[in-house]
Design a protein around this motif. Structure first.
Motif, PDB file in Angstrom:
ATOM      1  N   VAL A 150       4.688 -39.594  19.838  1.00 56.83           N
ATOM      2  CA  VAL A 150       4.146 -38.262  19.545  1.00 56.83           C
ATOM      3  C   VAL A 150       3.482 -38.304  18.174  1.00 56.83           C
ATOM      4  CG1 VAL A 150       4.661 -35.822  19.173  1.00 56.83           C
ATOM      5  CG2 VAL A 150       5.916 -37.105  20.920  1.00 56.83           C
ATOM      6  N   PRO A 151       2.154 -38.235  18.099  1.00 54.54           N
ATOM      7  CA  PRO A 151       1.477 -38.253  16.792  1.00 54.54           C
ATOM      8  C   PRO A 151       1.662 -36.912  16.068  1.00 54.54           C
ATOM      9  CG  PRO A 151       0.007 -38.917  18.590  1.00 54.54           C
ATOM     10  CD  PRO A 151       1.200 -38.284  19.215  1.00 54.54           C
ATOM     11  N   LEU A 152       1.911 -36.982  14.762  1.00 55.60           N
ATOM     12  CA  LEU A 152       2.083 -35.785  13.943  1.00 55.60           C
ATOM     13  C   LEU A 152       1.017 -35.737  12.866  1.00 55.60           C
ATOM     14  CD1 LEU A 152       5.960 -35.734  13.365  1.00 55.60           C
ATOM     15  CD2 LEU A 152       4.651 -34.407  15.034  1.00 55.60           C
ATOM     16  N   ASP A 153       0.613 -34.532  12.519  1.00 54.96           N
ATOM     17  CA  ASP A 153      -0.338 -34.316  11.438  1.00 54.96           C
ATOM     18  C   ASP A 153       0.271 -34.862  10.139  1.00 54.96           C
ATOM     19  OD1 ASP A 153      -1.921 -33.334   9.378  1.00 54.96           O
ATOM     20  OD2 ASP A 153      -2.266 -31.411  10.361  1.00 54.96           O
ATOM     21  N   PRO A 154      -0.399 -35.778   9.454  1.00 55.55           N
ATOM     22  CA  PRO A 154       0.182 -36.365   8.243  1.00 55.55           C
ATOM     23  C   PRO A 154       0.362 -35.373   7.104  1.00 55.55           C
ATOM     24  CG  PRO A 154      -2.107 -37.061   8.507  1.00 55.55           C
ATOM     25  CD  PRO A 154      -1.721 -36.356   9.776  1.00 55.55           C
ATOM     26  N   ASP A 155      -0.316 -34.248   7.151  1.00 57.62           N
ATOM     27  CA  ASP A 155      -0.228 -33.264   6.062  1.00 57.62           C
ATOM     28  C   ASP A 155       0.817 -32.180   6.324  1.00 57.62           C
ATOM     29  OD1 ASP A 155      -2.302 -34.518   4.635  1.00 57.62           O
ATOM     30  OD2 ASP A 155      -3.805 -33.470   5.840  1.00 57.62           O
ATOM     31  N   ARG A 156       1.459 -32.221   7.481  1.00 59.46           N
ATOM     32  CA  ARG A 156       2.413 -31.160   7.800  1.00 59.46           C
ATOM     33  C   ARG A 156       3.848 -31.650   7.617  1.00 59.46           C
ATOM     34  NH1 ARG A 156       2.614 -27.433  13.342  1.00 59.46           N
ATOM     35  NH2 ARG A 156       4.178 -25.936  12.573  1.00 59.46           N
ATOM     36  N   GLU A 157       4.621 -30.884   6.869  1.00 60.23           N
ATOM     37  CA  GLU A 157       6.038 -31.178   6.677  1.00 60.23           C
ATOM     38  C   GLU A 157       6.846 -29.977   7.156  1.00 60.23           C
ATOM     39  OE1 GLU A 157       6.305 -34.244   2.938  1.00 60.23           O
ATOM     40  OE2 GLU A 157       6.318 -32.090   2.499  1.00 60.23           O
ATOM     41  N   PHE A 158       7.932 -30.228   7.845  1.00 58.75           N
ATOM     42  CA  PHE A 158       8.731 -29.176   8.456  1.00 58.75           C
ATOM     43  C   PHE A 158       9.976 -28.876   7.616  1.00 58.75           C
ATOM     44  CE2 PHE A 158       6.240 -31.033  11.832  1.00 58.75           C
ATOM     45  CZ  PHE A 158       5.840 -29.943  12.591  1.00 58.75           C
ATOM     46  N   ASP A 159      10.412 -27.626   7.707  1.00 60.75           N
ATOM     47  CA  ASP A 159      11.642 -27.224   7.021  1.00 60.75           C
ATOM     48  C   ASP A 159      12.882 -27.692   7.766  1.00 60.75           C
ATOM     49  OD1 ASP A 159      10.279 -25.618   4.993  1.00 60.75           O
ATOM     50  OD2 ASP A 159       9.835 -24.231   6.644  1.00 60.75           O
ATOM     51  N   ALA A 160      12.762 -27.820   9.080  1.00 64.73           N
ATOM     52  CA  ALA A 160      13.910 -28.224   9.892  1.00 64.73           C
ATOM     53  C   ALA A 160      13.420 -28.955  11.131  1.00 64.73           C
ATOM     54  CB  ALA A 160      14.751 -27.012  10.300  1.00 64.73           C
ATOM     55  N   ALA A 161      14.242 -29.855  11.611  1.00 67.27           N
ATOM     56  CA  ALA A 161      13.993 -30.517  12.885  1.00 67.27           C
ATOM     57  C   ALA A 161      15.229 -30.344  13.750  1.00 67.27           C
ATOM     58  CB  ALA A 161      13.689 -31.999  12.690  1.00 67.27           C
ATOM     59  N   VAL A 162      15.028 -29.802  14.933  1.00 67.20           N
ATOM     60  CA  VAL A 162      16.115 -29.647  15.898  1.00 67.20           C
ATOM     61  C   VAL A 162      16.050 -30.843  16.842  1.00 67.20           C
ATOM     62  CG1 VAL A 162      17.147 -28.199  17.674  1.00 67.20           C
ATOM     63  CG2 VAL A 162      16.003 -27.148  15.711  1.00 67.20           C
ATOM     64  N   CYS A 163      17.128 -31.613  16.886  1.00 68.96           N
ATOM     65  CA  CYS A 163      17.127 -32.924  17.534  1.00 68.96           C
ATOM     66  C   CYS A 163      18.027 -32.909  18.765  1.00 68.96           C
ATOM     67  CB  CYS A 163      17.609 -33.992  16.565  1.00 68.96           C
ATOM     68  SG  CYS A 163      16.868 -33.912  14.919  1.00 68.96           S
ATOM     69  N   GLY A 164      17.432 -32.863  19.948  1.00 68.93           N
ATOM     70  CA  GLY A 164      18.214 -32.887  21.175  1.00 68.93           C
ATOM     71  C   GLY A 164      18.761 -34.271  21.456  1.00 68.93           C
ATOM     72  N   VAL A 165      19.979 -34.321  22.033  1.00 66.01           N
ATOM     73  CA  VAL A 165      20.566 -35.626  22.341  1.00 66.01           C
ATOM     74  C   VAL A 165      21.185 -35.628  23.739  1.00 66.01           C
ATOM     75  CG1 VAL A 165      22.606 -35.038  20.927  1.00 66.01           C
ATOM     76  CG2 VAL A 165      22.214 -37.389  21.585  1.00 66.01           C
ATOM     77  N   GLY A 166      22.135 -34.754  24.028  1.00 72.42           N
ATOM     78  CA  GLY A 166      22.719 -34.693  25.367  1.00 72.42           C
ATOM     79  C   GLY A 166      23.592 -35.888  25.715  1.00 72.42           C
ATOM     80  N   ALA A 167      24.122 -35.894  26.947  1.00 75.33           N
ATOM     81  CA  ALA A 167      24.989 -36.972  27.419  1.00 75.33           C
ATOM     82  C   ALA A 167      24.159 -38.221  27.687  1.00 75.33           C
ATOM     83  CB  ALA A 167      25.717 -36.538  28.684  1.00 75.33           C
ATOM     84  N   PRO A 168      24.722 -39.424  27.493  1.00 77.82           N
ATOM     85  CA  PRO A 168      26.085 -39.678  27.043  1.00 77.82           C
ATOM     86  C   PRO A 168      26.241 -39.727  25.535  1.00 77.82           C
ATOM     87  CG  PRO A 168      25.045 -41.751  27.607  1.00 77.82           C
ATOM     88  CD  PRO A 168      24.026 -40.682  27.899  1.00 77.82           C
ATOM     89  N   LYS A 169      25.143 -39.601  24.793  1.00 74.16           N
ATOM     90  CA  LYS A 169      25.199 -39.821  23.351  1.00 74.16           C
ATOM     91  C   LYS A 169      25.888 -38.707  22.578  1.00 74.16           C
ATOM     92  CE  LYS A 169      22.871 -43.731  23.178  1.00 74.16           C
ATOM     93  NZ  LYS A 169      23.518 -44.997  22.829  1.00 74.16           N
ATOM     94  N   ASP A 170      26.049 -37.522  23.166  1.00 69.78           N
ATOM     95  CA  ASP A 170      26.730 -36.476  22.408  1.00 69.78           C
ATOM     96  C   ASP A 170      28.216 -36.423  22.711  1.00 69.78           C
ATOM     97  OD1 ASP A 170      26.848 -35.134  24.854  1.00 69.78           O
ATOM     98  OD2 ASP A 170      26.145 -33.225  24.037  1.00 69.78           O
ATOM     99  N   ALA A 171      28.746 -37.539  23.227  1.00 66.75           N
ATOM    100  CA  ALA A 171      30.188 -37.605  23.476  1.00 66.75           C
ATOM    101  C   ALA A 171      30.972 -37.645  22.174  1.00 66.75           C
ATOM    102  CB  ALA A 171      30.532 -38.824  24.331  1.00 66.75           C
ATOM    103  N   ASN A 172      30.384 -38.238  21.131  1.00 60.56           N
ATOM    104  CA  ASN A 172      31.079 -38.306  19.852  1.00 60.56           C
ATOM    105  C   ASN A 172      30.075 -38.273  18.710  1.00 60.56           C
ATOM    106  OD1 ASN A 172      30.289 -41.146  19.200  1.00 60.56           O
ATOM    107  ND2 ASN A 172      31.601 -41.639  20.950  1.00 60.56           N
ATOM    108  N   LEU A 173      30.595 -38.064  17.507  1.00 58.42           N
ATOM    109  CA  LEU A 173      29.728 -37.891  16.346  1.00 58.42           C
ATOM    110  C   LEU A 173      29.008 -39.186  15.994  1.00 58.42           C
ATOM    111  CD1 LEU A 173      28.858 -35.811  14.208  1.00 58.42           C
ATOM    112  CD2 LEU A 173      30.746 -36.627  12.771  1.00 58.42           C
ATOM    113  N   TYR A 174      29.662 -40.319  16.155  1.00 58.64           N
ATOM    114  CA  TYR A 174      29.045 -41.620  15.879  1.00 58.64           C
ATOM    115  C   TYR A 174      27.736 -41.752  16.646  1.00 58.64           C
ATOM    116  CZ  TYR A 174      28.669 -46.780  15.818  1.00 58.64           C
ATOM    117  OH  TYR A 174      28.242 -48.074  15.681  1.00 58.64           O
ATOM    118  N   GLN A 175      27.776 -41.483  17.940  1.00 58.00           N
ATOM    119  CA  GLN A 175      26.580 -41.621  18.762  1.00 58.00           C
ATOM    120  C   GLN A 175      25.584 -40.492  18.510  1.00 58.00           C
ATOM    121  OE1 GLN A 175      25.771 -44.174  20.507  1.00 58.00           O
ATOM    122  NE2 GLN A 175      27.692 -45.296  20.626  1.00 58.00           N
TER     123      GLN A 175
END
Length: 415
Positions: A263-288
């Motif tokens: 996903v290409p992003l505009d090099p001049d744009r910076e975000f205040d927050a990024a919401v990062c989806g993960v789901g199963a199986p990686k959200d089984a524990n905090l390490y993953q």
């Protein structure tokens, strides 16, 4: 919008924010069985029939429950082909490549492998359960490559796996399933140490001139990884399957994944927050689950402004995690006063598993991390991160927000 949580989804609303969604182009999904059969017909290098003889003892190393791989289908296709060669089921041992993760339960193995669960054993990384097959490293080699006895004693070593973005190897899969999944602490300690992880070229999405990936591949040669059957996937499903020599399989599928996931992003744009989806199986524990934050912030293009925050919806039914590596990760984070102190402490070295604490500390030096919707809020708070009930509680009103619905399968790059 809907974001993954465990095996389901949650509705997320950010009405007071400007929201941009990082949606990879994806690709056309394939039928896994048909694609696997086709890959075996046109492998990279000699076909399976020229690598296996009737009467050979065969070890097939498969991924564990932390990887979303239809190992039952891949294994079924391999067993059918082995049977046609003259290798009966009783001559095949399926080794679950745990690395330092916890052993899988009988019920989990049956759910993952279906009718082939009876062939499976959990890998044992204990010193008495592995055999040294050579050394890798600089100046002639200084790290022993140790492989579990059921694999080292086999006449032929096969593996399944997934070629997906990996924080250090660039992309996973290939020899990694065997040398890490069915290996010992020695190679994990060497490849995941601060010296290796700080080297030029060790980064998400890169396999060329990547010292981490090159070390795994050399270790795979020593371990005798004869043949791989790997796939790659994206948000739409499995996008390709390849078979044969482990290096070529990774290169083939990494190219497919890049086309589908960048996903290409505009090099001049910076975000205040990024919401990062993960789901199963990686959200089984905090390490993953923390992979979602480190993949976004430590990839080719960090989309956040300095001080921006990362938000991860993750259920965390296992808390920090139950394996050796997960416990070491947890112990390091919960014992730290702050991210700067932890980062400096870990630069001097750490035990295998704690590398995830090292990269999380790198992120936490510049960004706050919030974990939402979890069953383990107290564990999150112990580990220098913040816990909230919902995504909206973790994002300040008026923020410029990047939503990455599938953070582990999205490569953020400069436009």
């Amino acid at each position: 919008m809907k974001l993954p949580l465990s095996t389901g989804t949650i509705d997320v609303r950010l009405p007071d924010c400007e929201v941009c969604v990082a949606a990879p182009p994806g690709g056309e999904p394939v039928d896994v069985r048909a694609a696997a059969e086709a890959a075996l017909e046109s492998p990279h290098g000699p076909p399976l029939e020229s690598r296996v003889d009737a009467g050979d003892a065969v070890a097939v190393v498969v991924t564990d429950l932390t990887r979303a791989v239809p190992d039952d289908v891949l294994l079924d296709v391999l067993l059918e082909r082995l049977g046609a060669i003259g290798v009966p089921r009783e001559d095949v041992t399926v080794v679950i490549g745990l690395g330092l993760h916890r052993p899988m339960t009988d019920a989990e193995i049956e759910s993952m492998l279906g009718p082939h669960a009876d062939l499976a054993i959990n890998h044992d990384p204990a010193p008495e359960a592995v055999i040294e097959v050579g050394t890798v490293g600089e100046a002639g080699g200084d790290c022993p490559v140790e492989i579990g006895r059921p694999v080292a004693d086999a006449d032929v070593v096969l593996s399944t796996g997934v070629v997906e973005p990996h924080q250090y190897a660039g992309f996973s899969g290939g020899a990694k399933t065997v040398v890490v999944g069915a290996g010992s602490e020695s190679l994990i300690r060497y490849t995941h140490g601060p010296e290796m992880l700080s080297r030029e070229g060790v980064r998400l999405g890169r396999i060329d001139d990547n010292p981490f990936r090159e070390t795994l591949d050399r270790a795979g040669d020593l371990a005798g990884v004869d043949f791989c059957l790997n796939l790659t996937h994206g948000p739409q499903g499995v996008l390709g399957v390849a078979a044969g020599d482990h290096r070529a399989v990774v290169a083939d599928l990494a190219a497919v994944a890049r086309d589908a996931l960048a996903v290409p992003l505009d090099p001049d744009r910076e975000f205040d927050a990024a919401v990062c989806g993960v789901g199963a199986p990686k959200d089984a524990n905090l390490y993953q689950a923390t992979r979602a934050a480190t993949y976004v912030a430590l990839g080719d293009r960090n989309p956040l402004r300095p001080g921006g925050r990362l938000v991860i919806p993750a259920l965390l039914p296992e808390g920090a995690g139950e394996g050796t590596g997960e416990r070491r990760f947890y112990d390091r984070l919960r014992g730290a006063a702050d991210a700067d102190d932890l980062y400096e402490e870990l630069r001097a070295g750490y035990e295998p598993g704690a590398q995830r604490a090292f990269v999380v500390a790198r992120v936490l030096r510049d960004h706050d991390v919030y974990v939402t919707n979890s069953r383990a809020a107290a564990v999150v708070e112990e580990c220098l991160m913040s816990a909230t009930d919902a995504v909206g509680d973790a994002v300040a009103p008026g923020s410029d927000v990047l939503v990455v619905p599938d953070a582990l399968n999205t490569l953020l790059v400069e436009r």
